[in-house]
Motif scaffolding. Structure first.
Motif, PDB file in Angstrom:
ATOM      1  N   ALA A  21      82.131  24.882 110.139  1.00  0.00           N
ATOM      2  CA  ALA A  21      81.414  23.627 110.356  1.00  0.00           C
ATOM      3  C   ALA A  21      82.352  22.433 110.260  1.00  0.00           C
ATOM      4  CB  ALA A  21      80.279  23.494 109.338  1.00  0.00           C
ATOM      5  N   LEU A  22      83.239  22.425 109.265  1.00  0.00           N
ATOM      6  CA  LEU A  22      84.162  21.304 109.107  1.00  0.00           C
ATOM      7  C   LEU A  22      85.141  21.214 110.273  1.00  0.00           C
ATOM      8  CD1 LEU A  22      84.967  21.415 105.296  1.00  0.00           C
ATOM      9  CD2 LEU A  22      83.672  19.667 106.504  1.00  0.00           C
ATOM     10  N   ALA A  23      85.654  22.356 110.718  1.00  0.00           N
ATOM     11  CA  ALA A  23      86.591  22.336 111.846  1.00  0.00           C
ATOM     12  C   ALA A  23      85.925  21.790 113.095  1.00  0.00           C
ATOM     13  CB  ALA A  23      87.129  23.745 112.103  1.00  0.00           C
ATOM     14  N   ASP A  24      84.705  22.235 113.372  1.00  0.00           N
ATOM     15  CA  ASP A  24      83.983  21.751 114.549  1.00  0.00           C
ATOM     16  C   ASP A  24      83.745  20.246 114.455  1.00  0.00           C
ATOM     17  OD1 ASP A  24      83.925  24.305 115.574  1.00  0.00           O
ATOM     18  OD2 ASP A  24      81.838  24.695 115.032  1.00  0.00           O
ATOM     19  N   ALA A  25      83.294  19.785 113.281  1.00  0.00           N
ATOM     20  CA  ALA A  25      82.964  18.368 113.129  1.00  0.00           C
ATOM     21  C   ALA A  25      84.208  17.487 113.175  1.00  0.00           C
ATOM     22  CB  ALA A  25      82.216  18.140 111.816  1.00  0.00           C
ATOM     23  N   ARG A  26      85.308  17.986 112.636  1.00  0.00           N
ATOM     24  CA  ARG A  26      86.538  17.192 112.600  1.00  0.00           C
ATOM     25  C   ARG A  26      87.357  17.303 113.882  1.00  0.00           C
ATOM     26  NH1 ARG A  26      88.649  19.097 106.572  1.00  0.00           N
ATOM     27  NH2 ARG A  26      87.150  17.884 105.325  1.00  0.00           N
ATOM     28  N   GLY A  27      86.994  18.232 114.758  1.00  0.00           N
ATOM     29  CA  GLY A  27      87.759  18.436 115.981  1.00  0.00           C
ATOM     30  C   GLY A  27      89.068  19.149 115.750  1.00  0.00           C
ATOM     31  N   HIS A  28      89.133  19.992 114.708  1.00  0.00           N
ATOM     32  CA  HIS A  28      90.344  20.730 114.400  1.00  0.00           C
ATOM     33  C   HIS A  28      90.313  22.115 115.039  1.00  0.00           C
ATOM     34  CE1 HIS A  28      90.935  18.127 110.531  1.00  0.00           C
ATOM     35  NE2 HIS A  28      91.254  17.493 111.639  1.00  0.00           N
ATOM     36  N   THR A  29      91.465  22.684 115.234  1.00  0.00           N
ATOM     37  CA  THR A  29      91.575  24.012 115.832  1.00  0.00           C
ATOM     38  C   THR A  29      91.121  25.063 114.835  1.00  0.00           C
ATOM     39  OG1 THR A  29      93.420  23.313 117.212  1.00  0.00           O
ATOM     40  CG2 THR A  29      93.151  25.687 116.858  1.00  0.00           C
ATOM     41  N   LEU A  30      90.270  25.970 115.314  1.00  0.00           N
ATOM     42  CA  LEU A  30      89.744  27.050 114.485  1.00  0.00           C
ATOM     43  C   LEU A  30      90.252  28.372 115.039  1.00  0.00           C
ATOM     44  CD1 LEU A  30      87.739  27.676 112.128  1.00  0.00           C
ATOM     45  CD2 LEU A  30      85.974  27.929 113.876  1.00  0.00           C
ATOM     46  N   LEU A  31      90.930  29.135 114.214  1.00  0.00           N
ATOM     47  CA  LEU A  31      91.509  30.411 114.626  1.00  0.00           C
ATOM     48  C   LEU A  31      90.816  31.545 113.884  1.00  0.00           C
ATOM     49  CD1 LEU A  31      93.704  32.103 116.079  1.00  0.00           C
ATOM     50  CD2 LEU A  31      95.193  31.654 114.106  1.00  0.00           C
ATOM     51  N   HIS A  32      90.184  32.427 114.632  1.00  0.00           N
ATOM     52  CA  HIS A  32      89.534  33.603 114.058  1.00  0.00           C
ATOM     53  C   HIS A  32      90.425  34.827 114.277  1.00  0.00           C
ATOM     54  CE1 HIS A  32      85.437  32.015 113.262  1.00  0.00           C
ATOM     55  NE2 HIS A  32      85.663  31.240 114.302  1.00  0.00           N
ATOM     56  N   ARG A  33      90.752  35.502 113.204  1.00  0.00           N
ATOM     57  CA  ARG A  33      91.432  36.791 113.275  1.00  0.00           C
ATOM     58  C   ARG A  33      90.681  37.768 112.382  1.00  0.00           C
ATOM     59  NH1 ARG A  33      96.610  37.120 115.646  1.00  0.00           N
ATOM     60  NH2 ARG A  33      96.765  39.136 114.612  1.00  0.00           N
ATOM     61  N   PRO A  34      90.848  39.080 112.588  1.00  0.00           N
ATOM     62  CA  PRO A  34      90.108  40.029 111.753  1.00  0.00           C
ATOM     63  C   PRO A  34      90.334  39.831 110.261  1.00  0.00           C
ATOM     64  CG  PRO A  34      91.089  41.151 113.631  1.00  0.00           C
ATOM     65  CD  PRO A  34      91.620  39.758 113.662  1.00  0.00           C
ATOM     66  N   PHE A 147      84.326  13.881 106.136  1.00  0.00           N
ATOM     67  CA  PHE A 147      82.981  14.348 106.464  1.00  0.00           C
ATOM     68  C   PHE A 147      82.433  13.547 107.636  1.00  0.00           C
ATOM     69  CE2 PHE A 147      82.817  15.072 101.634  1.00  0.00           C
ATOM     70  CZ  PHE A 147      83.425  16.322 101.756  1.00  0.00           C
ATOM     71  N   PRO A 148      82.756  13.952 108.865  1.00  0.00           N
ATOM     72  CA  PRO A 148      82.270  13.216 110.035  1.00  0.00           C
ATOM     73  C   PRO A 148      80.749  13.234 110.139  1.00  0.00           C
ATOM     74  CG  PRO A 148      84.074  14.696 110.620  1.00  0.00           C
ATOM     75  CD  PRO A 148      83.656  15.047 109.227  1.00  0.00           C
ATOM     76  N   ALA A 149      80.206  12.203 110.794  1.00  0.00           N
ATOM     77  CA  ALA A 149      78.754  12.085 110.949  1.00  0.00           C
ATOM     78  C   ALA A 149      78.156  13.274 111.697  1.00  0.00           C
ATOM     79  CB  ALA A 149      78.414  10.779 111.665  1.00  0.00           C
ATOM     80  N   ALA A 150      78.974  13.973 112.492  1.00  0.00           N
ATOM     81  CA  ALA A 150      78.472  15.137 113.227  1.00  0.00           C
ATOM     82  C   ALA A 150      77.931  16.217 112.292  1.00  0.00           C
ATOM     83  CB  ALA A 150      79.585  15.722 114.104  1.00  0.00           C
ATOM     84  N   LEU A 151      78.355  16.223 111.037  1.00  0.00           N
ATOM     85  CA  LEU A 151      77.850  17.219 110.087  1.00  0.00           C
ATOM     86  C   LEU A 151      76.363  17.049 109.814  1.00  0.00           C
ATOM     87  CD1 LEU A 151      80.828  17.249 107.565  1.00  0.00           C
ATOM     88  CD2 LEU A 151      80.141  19.140 109.059  1.00  0.00           C
ATOM     89  N   LEU A 152      75.838  15.842 109.998  1.00  0.00           N
ATOM     90  CA  LEU A 152      74.409  15.614 109.764  1.00  0.00           C
ATOM     91  C   LEU A 152      73.539  16.372 110.763  1.00  0.00           C
ATOM     92  CD1 LEU A 152      74.430  11.768 109.032  1.00  0.00           C
ATOM     93  CD2 LEU A 152      74.127  13.628 107.376  1.00  0.00           C
ATOM     94  N   ALA A 153      74.102  16.739 111.896  1.00  0.00           N
ATOM     95  CA  ALA A 153      73.336  17.453 112.920  1.00  0.00           C
ATOM     96  C   ALA A 153      73.401  18.965 112.739  1.00  0.00           C
ATOM     97  CB  ALA A 153      73.854  17.074 114.308  1.00  0.00           C
ATOM     98  N   ARG A 154      74.138  19.437 111.752  1.00  0.00           N
ATOM     99  CA  ARG A 154      74.262  20.881 111.530  1.00  0.00           C
ATOM    100  C   ARG A 154      73.252  21.303 110.469  1.00  0.00           C
ATOM    101  NH1 ARG A 154      79.343  22.810 113.868  1.00  0.00           N
ATOM    102  NH2 ARG A 154      78.755  24.814 112.972  1.00  0.00           N
ATOM    103  N   PRO A 155      72.262  22.109 110.828  1.00  0.00           N
ATOM    104  CA  PRO A 155      71.201  22.438 109.868  1.00  0.00           C
ATOM    105  C   PRO A 155      71.681  23.242 108.673  1.00  0.00           C
ATOM    106  CG  PRO A 155      70.989  23.754 111.871  1.00  0.00           C
ATOM    107  CD  PRO A 155      72.031  22.724 112.157  1.00  0.00           C
TER     108      PRO A 155
END
Length: 240
Positions: A21-34, A147-155
């Motif tokens: 959630a924080l990466a999405d709201a902040r516009g940071h790169t999110l890397l998923h690995r196993p 804590f960007p305002a976009a976090l308010l839209a995440r339930p």
């Protein structure tokens, strides 16, 4: 109550939901690995890595090492399994307890606890957390950076404020996944030892305590959490 391996897995999933959630709201790169989740931020936010497997595969270990060596800004590797040695990357460990609480009734808080619903309330909560925790890498504070305002839209994400004598005195963030993860629970220095933390935690549990709740506690906070029903799961290792 006895903590289980499932409680530790829940804590890791809650942390993964938080950093997603924080990466999405902040516009940071999110890397998923196993074996891990990484958030690659700017020079202030830095690099955050969450281990998702107690025994990462060799290619995951190599990818993690490469990220750390190329980091910009602060770096934190959260190993709740306490299973990986990262001293060869120039990182130092510290140990903090992971705790869990099962649903149970509690008295109402002694101070007013308010869910954050508006941008101005979020700005206040951010200020309290950055100053109270403190989040040194976000100081001086730039409103909306942590804590960007976009976090308010995440339930799944909720912030809470507690007031004392009409002034903001403490704040925290929660993320609801299969359970609830509690993060950055803090009070401002001028309001400490006044029941602020206990009131805040009771208020949060009163609203979200219908499912298991996990947290990683600073040593000083462990007695408060234990008094409200949290039990230790394990000692996590945080590398930085």
């Amino acid at each position: 109550m006895t903590a289980t391996t499932a409680d530790l897995d829940l804590s890791v999933r809650n942390a993964a939901a938080l950093w997603t959630a924080l990466a999405d709201a902040r516009g940071h790169t999110l890397l998923h690995r196993p074996g891990f989740l990484a958030v690659i931020g700017d020079h202030r936010a830095g690099l955050r890595i969450l281990l998702r497997d107690p025994d990462p595969a060799p290619d995951d270990r190599a990818a993690l090492a490469d990220l750390v060596r190329r980091r910009t800004g602060p770096v934190t590797v959260e190993d709740q399994y306490a299973s990986v040695d990262l001293t060869d990357l120039g990182l130092s460990p510290r140990s903090m307890p992971v705790m869990v609480r099962r649903p149970a009734a509690l008295p109402d808080p002694s101070l007013p606890v308010t869910p954050v619903e508006r941008p101005d309330q979020l700005d206040t909560a951010e200020d309290v957390v950055v100053r109270g925790f403190p989040l040194d890498h976000f100081r001086p504070r730039r409103p909306g950076e942590a804590f960007p305002a976009a976090l308010l839209a995440r339930p799944e994400v909720r912030f809470f404020l507690v007031h004392r004598d009409g002034a903001p005195a403490g704040a925290c963030l929660t993320v609801r996944e299969e359970g609830v993860g509690l993060y950055w629970m803090t009070s401002l220095p001028e309001h400490r030892s006044r029941g602020v933390g206990r009131a805040l935690l009771r208020g949060v549990l009163g609203r979200l305590g219908d499912v298991p709740m996990t947290l990683t506690a600073a040593r000083a906070g462990r007695p408060l959490y234990a008094s409200l029903g949290f039990v230790p799961v394990t000692d996590a290792t945080w590398w930085g």
